[in-house]
Design an enzyme around this catalytic site. Sequence first.
Site: not given
Ligand code: GLA
Length: 382
Positions: A22, A24, A109-110, A112, A114, A146, A158
């Site tokens: 977080h 970024d 699932a985190g 990325s 997208s 996005e 990401d």
């Molecule tokens: C998501 C967002 C990123 C980043 C992370 C947390 O993946 O797309 O830009 O903020 O959460 O680190």
Amino acid sequence: MRTPPHEVHFVAPARVNLLGEHTDYTGGLVLPMAIPFTTRAAISTPTDDCYHFASDLFPGTLTLTRGDRSLAHKQWTDYPVGVLRELQKLGIDPPPFSLHLSGNVPFGAGVSSSASVEVATAFALLAHAGKTLPLEEIALLCQRAENIFVHSPCGIMDQFAITAAHVGHALLLNTRDLTYEHLPMNTGKLAETCIVVCNSMVRHSVATGEYGKRRAESEQGQAVLLQTFPELRDLGDATLVQLENARDLMSPESYRRCRHLISDNGRVREARTAMFAGDPVAFGLLMLAGHASERDDFECSCEEVDFLVETASALPGCFGARLTGGGFGGCTVNLVERTHAEEFSAALRSAYKENFNINPDTFVCEAVDGAFARNANLYSEA
Ligand code: GLA
């Protein structure tokens, strides 16, 4: 650069973040790596004068006339259409195309999915238009797609990691100015480890709104710090001492969010040292501390993920574990001695199944190349 006459494929990986979460959107440091899941964008020339979007990953197709500038349709096509729109804003108007997306990146699932779709699309559309852009520009235009078209307030991590990653390396990115460094994962004892990704299979429905809320709280805290200490550019510069001095001027939430962000920037710096020293013990401890900070200060973890991290850290061969990505569910990353990886994964899966009656997925990963390296031959072909 050639315009592909037949169907041509472009690929983009997924990513996990090892540390710096977080950070970024307040000028901080992140340390992601690309992992071996793939989005594949196949592009060809249709018989009509339109843009066609299809996928075997998602239901529904979309056809747009070339002059169409409609708003988001609230479906999967918003991601590739958002990329098209950003290219059009740059004056890049691809000839008619049929774009088909496929792949195996797990959704929600985190890791990325997208950004992987956006980056694969960007490479395909650029090649189809006979254009090239520097990798920083590609990552930024995908982020804008996005932010502006999909209305998701994500940072740059990401899209940048998925574009710029190098095999065998993590990517240390300074999100203030997009300077970056590829950090080797094969030094000293670190060379004997791998990253095990564990999908909790949990996606809390609060996720989208909570991301924006955390971001706003962080930015409010940052604004107070910048006002109190005018020499600061953003939280990337700020220290915990400065935060303590400004504590009474901000909400308790902003204070805790900023404490996570400032301390996580520090952990990324220490992780860099640990990587060059090839020290998985130091690196693993930083991951555990990062997780505690996300859980207690940033409050973006959940019961299931905390269980995975706690269980993992007690298993043989595990140096450290933490939540990766946006949070509120999703995946954990675990730094594990390679010889223990299979046994570790099985033990983690079975403990989780026993506790929550959910079968989690585990993946033993090595760092792979990002889209820039993987599409280099097609992208730069004259
Ligand atoms: C998501 C967002 C990123 C980043 C992370 C947390 O993946 O797309 O830009 O903020 O959460 O680190």
